[in-house]
Scaffold this active site. Sequence first.
Site, mmCIF file in Angstrom:
data_model
loop_
_atom_site.group_PDB
_atom_site.id
_atom_site.type_symbol
_atom_site.label_atom_id
_atom_site.label_comp_id
_atom_site.label_asym_id
_atom_site.label_seq_id
_atom_site.Cartn_x
_atom_site.Cartn_y
_atom_site.Cartn_z
ATOM 1 N N SER A 141 0.869 -1.186 0.000
ATOM 2 C CA SER A 141 0.000 0.000 0.000
ATOM 3 C C SER A 141 0.902 1.231 0.000
ATOM 4 O O SER A 141 2.108 1.111 0.246
ATOM 5 C CB SER A 141 -0.835 -0.014 1.288
ATOM 6 O OG SER A 141 -1.479 1.225 1.487
ATOM 7 N N TYR A 154 -2.167 -1.858 10.309
ATOM 8 C CA TYR A 154 -2.117 -1.914 8.836
ATOM 9 C C TYR A 154 -0.760 -1.438 8.330
ATOM 10 O O TYR A 154 -0.155 -2.071 7.461
ATOM 11 C CB TYR A 154 -3.251 -1.036 8.290
ATOM 12 C CG TYR A 154 -3.515 -1.165 6.804
ATOM 13 C CD1 TYR A 154 -4.109 -2.308 6.277
ATOM 14 C CD2 TYR A 154 -3.197 -0.134 5.922
ATOM 15 C CE1 TYR A 154 -4.378 -2.417 4.915
ATOM 16 C CE2 TYR A 154 -3.465 -0.238 4.560
ATOM 17 C CZ TYR A 154 -4.054 -1.372 4.067
ATOM 18 O OH TYR A 154 -4.315 -1.476 2.712
HETATM 19 N N1 NAD Z 1 -8.524 0.111 -1.557
HETATM 20 C C1 NAD Z 1 -7.427 0.799 -1.309
HETATM 21 O O1 NAD Z 1 -7.445 2.031 -1.290
HETATM 22 C C2 NAD Z 1 -6.117 0.094 -1.071
HETATM 23 C C3 NAD Z 1 -4.976 0.882 -0.973
HETATM 24 C C4 NAD Z 1 -3.758 0.256 -0.741
HETATM 25 C C5 NAD Z 1 -3.687 -1.126 -0.630
HETATM 26 N N2 NAD Z 1 -4.817 -1.871 -0.744
HETATM 27 C C6 NAD Z 1 -4.690 -3.327 -0.612
HETATM 28 O O2 NAD Z 1 -5.277 -3.956 -1.729
HETATM 29 C C7 NAD Z 1 -5.666 -5.280 -1.373
HETATM 30 C C8 NAD Z 1 -7.092 -5.518 -1.843
HETATM 31 O O3 NAD Z 1 -7.973 -4.686 -1.108
HETATM 32 P P1 NAD Z 1 -9.273 -3.998 -1.722
HETATM 33 O O4 NAD Z 1 -9.115 -2.554 -1.580
HETATM 34 O O5 NAD Z 1 -9.602 -4.578 -3.025
HETATM 35 O O6 NAD Z 1 -10.342 -4.418 -0.576
HETATM 36 P P2 NAD Z 1 -11.651 -5.339 -0.631
HETATM 37 O O7 NAD Z 1 -12.155 -5.358 0.779
HETATM 38 O O8 NAD Z 1 -12.560 -4.869 -1.709
HETATM 39 O O9 NAD Z 1 -11.055 -6.767 -1.039
HETATM 40 C C9 NAD Z 1 -10.278 -7.538 -0.155
HETATM 41 C C10 NAD Z 1 -10.611 -9.005 -0.374
HETATM 42 O O10 NAD Z 1 -9.796 -9.799 0.508
HETATM 43 C C11 NAD Z 1 -10.637 -10.833 1.034
HETATM 44 N N3 NAD Z 1 -10.116 -11.359 2.295
HETATM 45 C C12 NAD Z 1 -10.163 -10.792 3.522
HETATM 46 N N4 NAD Z 1 -9.646 -11.616 4.444
HETATM 47 C C13 NAD Z 1 -9.260 -12.733 3.778
HETATM 48 C C14 NAD Z 1 -8.662 -13.945 4.191
HETATM 49 N N5 NAD Z 1 -8.372 -14.193 5.478
HETATM 50 N N6 NAD Z 1 -8.394 -14.901 3.258
HETATM 51 C C15 NAD Z 1 -8.717 -14.670 1.954
HETATM 52 N N7 NAD Z 1 -9.295 -13.545 1.504
HETATM 53 C C16 NAD Z 1 -9.558 -12.586 2.408
HETATM 54 C C17 NAD Z 1 -11.994 -10.170 1.201
HETATM 55 O O11 NAD Z 1 -13.038 -11.125 1.335
HETATM 56 C C18 NAD Z 1 -12.079 -9.329 -0.053
HETATM 57 O O12 NAD Z 1 -12.654 -10.059 -1.120
HETATM 58 C C19 NAD Z 1 -5.491 -5.377 0.140
HETATM 59 O O13 NAD Z 1 -4.282 -6.049 0.430
HETATM 60 C C20 NAD Z 1 -5.418 -3.926 0.577
HETATM 61 O O14 NAD Z 1 -4.697 -3.776 1.765
HETATM 62 C C21 NAD Z 1 -6.043 -1.292 -0.952
#
Ligand code: NAD
Length: 287
Positions: A141, A154
């Site tokens: 991130s 986080y």
């Molecule tokens: N959205 C943002 O702004 C952002 C920014 C930086 C990093 N990220 C990272 O991107 C990645 C995806 O996040 P996103 O934004 O798409 O969020 P999201 O909540 O839409 O998707 C995350 C997915 O991970 C799954 N998940 C959660 N716990 C789990 C587990 N124990 N085993 C398997 N799957 C699991 C959830 O069910 C969900 O489908 C994450 O690692 C997040 O930290 C997101």
Amino acid sequence: MTEIRGKLAVVTGAASGIGRATAVALAVEGARLAIADVDRAGLAETAKQIEAAGGKVSTYLLDVSSREAVYSFAQEIDAQGGADIVINNAGVAQVAAIEELSYEDFEWVMNIDFWGMVYGTKAFLPQLRKKGQGHIVNVSSIFGLFAVPTQAAYNSAKFAIRGFTEALRHEMRGTGIEVACVHPGGIKTNILRNARFLQSVQTTERETAASGFDRLARTTPAQAAQTILKGIKKNKPRILIGMDARLLDWFIRLFPASYGKIMFRGEGGTGGLLGTMGGDDVAVAKK
Ligand SMILES: NC(=O)c1ccc[n+]([C@@H]2O[C@H](COP(=O)([O-])OP(=O)(O)OC[C@H]3O[C@@H](n4cnc5c(N)ncnc54)[C@H](O)[C@@H]3O)[C@@H](O)[C@H]2O)c1
């Protein structure tokens, strides 16, 4: 250049957001998909979208924080010829000041975000080694580049992903295995709606924080997926997603010690960026 067509790509956390969009985009480019998540219904919806795009997909109900489960998932994929591209994307967020952060919540984040990524890397690496090529893509991130108040768990996980992934990249040099660390800025997904907050934080305040995030997050999951794919094709070691990520990366390098004073001006680090996200309301609710 890495060719996507014909490759077997594994994506964790593929039931929503960045994972779903990346899995669909990989299918559109001709990859076969193995998608995993804890959310069965979300997985089915992603599979539907992949098939509608003409792709081939198998789905796996998987909790990435279980080492045994990740290793048996990897074994199943090995039996199908092994993975070529592994995207360790599953992740959760948590909002609480360190003084109030319970060990249980801290471990919840570390077990999924950090250890899930370590298991996903170590379980699949032998398959890539056997082929003498492949891609490991670990999603950190921008919060793996700088720290934010109320995001200590986080931040810890995302900084650790970056350290682990960069070490892996050095170790894999010359092996044919490419390693990328992804640093998304704000992406419009469910991440904050699915986050754990302190119990004292009311639903309405959670909603304020989530809609503040929606306003701030300018990049769509589909755009994020395209940036990830471009990075994989070009064998980029470091993939920044969004203008906000690129600007913040530059800003943190310019002010490595004083960025916090500029970004989080209020008492206890409220105000500034966090205030815009509704963090001030969350901080007030804690008192
Ligand atoms: N959205 C943002 O702004 C952002 C920014 C930086 C990093 N990220 C990272 O991107 C990645 C995806 O996040 P996103 O934004 O798409 O969020 P999201 O909540 O839409 O998707 C995350 C997915 O991970 C799954 N998940 C959660 N716990 C789990 C587990 N124990 N085993 C398997 N799957 C699991 C959830 O069910 C969900 O489908 C994450 O690692 C997040 O930290 C997101």
